[in-house]
Design an enzyme around this catalytic site. Structure first.
Site, PDB file in Angstrom:
ATOM      1  N   GLU A  97      -5.828  -8.536   0.647  1.00 52.41           N
ATOM      2  CA  GLU A  97      -6.270  -8.488   2.043  1.00 52.41           C
ATOM      3  C   GLU A  97      -7.756  -8.171   2.089  1.00 52.41           C
ATOM      4  OE1 GLU A  97      -4.002  -5.798   4.504  1.00 52.41           O
ATOM      5  OE2 GLU A  97      -2.142  -6.203   3.412  1.00 52.41           O
ATOM      6  N   GLU A 149       0.825  -1.205   0.000  1.00 48.66           N
ATOM      7  CA  GLU A 149       0.000   0.000   0.000  1.00 48.66           C
ATOM      8  C   GLU A 149       0.868   1.267   0.000  1.00 48.66           C
ATOM      9  OE1 GLU A 149      -2.673  -0.422   3.316  1.00 48.66           O
ATOM     10  OE2 GLU A 149      -3.919  -1.884   2.252  1.00 48.66           O
TER      11      GLU A 149
END
Length: 493
Positions: free
Chosen positions: A267, A122
Site C-alpha cells: 500500500e 498490519e
C-alpha cells in the site's frame, strides 16, 4: 486442479508476461470495498484493465470481485481479515476450508488468476495492543499447509502485509534499520518461513502519514520531486522518505541474513480530502511521481530491482472508519463511482480512464429549506446535522477539505444530502424535522460537489469482462510450446 484448469493458469501467466513485453506498465493497486454503494465488480474489472492495472490486491475474498476477475488476466492477491486469524491459527482444517472455498474454487471454476494470499493486514500495529501477535504466525503456517495440500503451493504464495512501524532506526538513517526488539524473534520466524516456501514480505509505506504524525517532519521530503534537504547515509543520498523508509527495512533484513528476501509494497498513496494536506494538488503530485517511478522500473538506492507496488487505492470508500482521520475515505485515485478526480498519466502517455456504464439514482438532492430562515431552534438543526453525518459521509466538511469553506446553510444541505443519497433517496429520508426539502437543482459549489449515489437497487448485473481464454483441446495444442515458456516465467515472482 484439473488438466484443463492447469493449462488455463499457465496461459494466464504467459498472457501477463506477453502484455508486459509489449510495453504494458504492469501497474498494481488495492481494491477496497467498504462502500455504501459499491461499483458493480464487472465495471471495476473493466476499469482496472482500461487503466493498465495487471495486478490487484483484495482485502477479503469477496465472491463478486473474485468471479468478475475470472479470466481477466489480472493477477490477484486475496486478503484474509485480521478477525479470521484466530480461527485459522486454531486448526489447519479451518485453513484448508478457507483455501478450498476462496482460492481453489475460483482458480478451478472461474479461471481467477490468484497468485498470492495476504494473511492478515498490519497485525503488529501498536493500536492492536498485541491482539494478533500469537495468532498471525500459526495462521500463516496453516494457510501455507492448506495451499500445499490443495496442490497450489508453488503457484500461490503466502505473505503478511506489515506496517512500517515493525522496524525502526535510532540514527535516523536507513542503514541503522532494525526490527522492533519485542518483534525480533517473531519476525525472524515469519521471514524465514516465507523464504523457505518461496513467499515474499509485504510492507505498507505512507509518506502522508509520516508527515502527519510528526509536526517537525520536513513536508517536502514526503514527495518525490521536491526541494527538501537530502539525507546523506554514507555513500547513499536519500531525496524522499519513501526510499528511506523502504531501505530501512532492507537494512534490517540484511543484518539478519535475509538480504535477498523479496519485498512487495502492498500500500502506498495519498488522500484527496479530510485533512489540510489531503487535497487534489498534493495527491496528484505524489501519485503521478509514484506512477512515473513504477513505469520507469525504478528501485531504491539500496535495492535497485523495482518491487511490485500496489497503489492505495483505486476508488474512494465512503464507509471506512474515520477513526484514524477523516482522510481515510478518500485514498482513491478515482472517485467512489470511478470518476476522474484529477488527470494522471498512467504510463506511455495514457490518460486515466473513468468507469463506464455506471447507473445513478435520480438527479435530485436534499437541501436545507430556504424557508427556514435563521432556524428558531439551533439545537434542532445541530441534532439533525449530527444524525445525518452519523449515517452518511460528511468527511468533506472537515478542515482543509474540498467543502470546508461552505456557509452554514450549505453545510447543513451537504450533510442532509449525504444521508439522503446513502438511503437511496428513499421517501422520508429528506425531512430532518421539516428543515429540508428535495430539489432537482444541483446545489454543487465547486470544488465542493454534492454527490448522487450509484443506483445499486436497479442496476443490472454487469457483464463479465471479456474472456481471455476458453479452454479447448485444439487451442491447447496450438499454444503448447508457449505454455512451456509460461511454466518458467510463472515460477518467478
Amino acid at each position: 486442479m484439473g488438466q484443463i484448469d492447469s493449462f488455463l493458469f499457465i496461459f494466464l501467466c504467459l498472457l501477463g508476461y506477453v502484455e508486459l513485453a509489449k510495453g504494458g506498465s504492469g501497474l498494481a493497486c488495492n481494491w477496497g470495498m467498504q462502500s455504501t454503494h459499491p461499483l458493480p465488480p464487472g465495471i471495476v474489472v473493466r476499469l482496472l484493465k482500461d487503466n493498465g492495472f495487471s495486478k490487484v490486491k483484495l482485502f477479503e475474498a469477496d465472491p463478486g470481485a473474485l468471479k468478475a476477475l475470472g479470466r481477466s488476466g489480472i493477477q490477484v492477491m486475496v486478503g484474509i481479515p485480521n478477525y479470521m486469524l484466530a480461527s485459522l491459527a486454531s486448526a489447519v482444517g479451518n485453513a484448508e476450508a478457507w483455501v478450498q472455498q476462496n482460492v481453489s474454487n475460483y482458480i478451478s471454476n472461474h479461471g481467477t488468476y490468484i497468485r498470492s494470499v495476504a494473511v492478515g493486514n498490519e497485525p503488529f500495529l501498536r493500536d492492536y495492543k498485541d491482539q494478533f501477535v500469537n495468532t498471525i504466525f500459526p495462521a500463516l503456517e496453516n494457510i501455507q499447509a492448506a495451499l500445499v495440500k490443495a496442490g497450489l503451493g508453488k503457484q500461490v504464495k503466502a505473505t503478511i502485509p506489515i506496517n512500517a512501524d515493525v522496524y525502526q532506526t535510532d540514527s535516523g538513517l536507513p542503514s541503522g534499520g532494525y526490527f522492533r526488539p519485542e518483534l525480533q524473534n517473531l519476525m525472524m520466524n515469519i521471514i524465514k518461513f516465507l523464504q523457505d516456501n518461496g513467499g515474499f514480505l509485504t510492507i505498507n509505506i505512507y509518506p502522508f502519514l509520516s508527515m502527519k504524525a510528526d509536526p517537525s517532519f520536513p513536508r517536502e521530503y514526503a514527495f518525490f520531486n521536491n526541494t527538501a534537504k537530502p539525507v546523506v547515509d554514507g555513500s547513499i543520498v536519500y531525496t524522499n522518505v519513501y526510499d528511506a523508509n523502504f531501505d530501512t527495512l532492507i537494512s534490517a533484513l540484511e543484518k539478519n541474513g535475509f538480504g535477498h528476501m523479496p519485498v512487495v509494497i502492498g500500500e502506498v498513496g495519498w488522500p484527496t480530502d479530510g485533512d489540510a494536506s489531503a487535497n487534489v494538488d498534493n495527491a496528484k503530485r505524489f501519485n503521478q511521481a509514484l506512477l512515473d517511478r513504477i513505469v520507469q522500473g525504478l528501485g531504491s538506492p539500496r535495492r535497485r530491482t523495482p518491487p511490485d507496488v500496489y497503489i492505495f487505492s483505486l476508488i474512494d470508500e465512503d464507509h471506512k472508519s474515520t477513526l484514524p482521520g477523516n482522510f481515510e475515505r478518500h485514498w482513491g485515485i478515482l472517485k467512489y463511482d470511478g470518476g476522474i478526480k484529477y488527470p494522471l498519466d498512467m504510463g506511455n502517455g495514457r490518460a486515466v480512464v473513468p468507469a463506464k456504464g455506471v447507473k445513478y439514482l435520480a438527479k435530485q438532492w436534499c437541501v436545507m429549506s430556504p424557508s427556514t430562515g435563521g432556524v428558531s431552534d439551533p439545537n434542532t438543526l445541530a441534532q439533525s446535522i449530527t444524525y445525518a453525518c452519523e449515517n452518511g459521509d460528511c468527511t468533506s466538511l472537515g478542515y482543509g477539505s474540498s467543502c470546508g469553506n461552505l456557509d452554514s446553510q450549505s453545510n447543513a444541505s451537504y450533510a442532509f444530502n449525504t444521508y439522503f443519497q446513502t438511503m437511496n433517496q428513499s421517501k422520508g429520508a429528506c425531512n430532518f424535522n421539516n428543515l429540508a426539502v428535495i430539489t432537482t437543482v444541483d446545489p454543487t459549489k465547486p470544488p465542493c460537489r454534492f454527490e448522487i449515489m450509484i443506483d445499486t437497487r436497479k442496476q443490472k448485473k454487469a457483464a463479465s469482462p471479456p474472456t481471455v481464454y476458453r479452454s479447448s483441446a485444439a487451442k491447447i495444442q496450438r499454444i503448447f510450446a508457449a505454455l512451456i515458456l509460461g511454466l518458467v516465467i510463472c515460477g518467478v515472482h
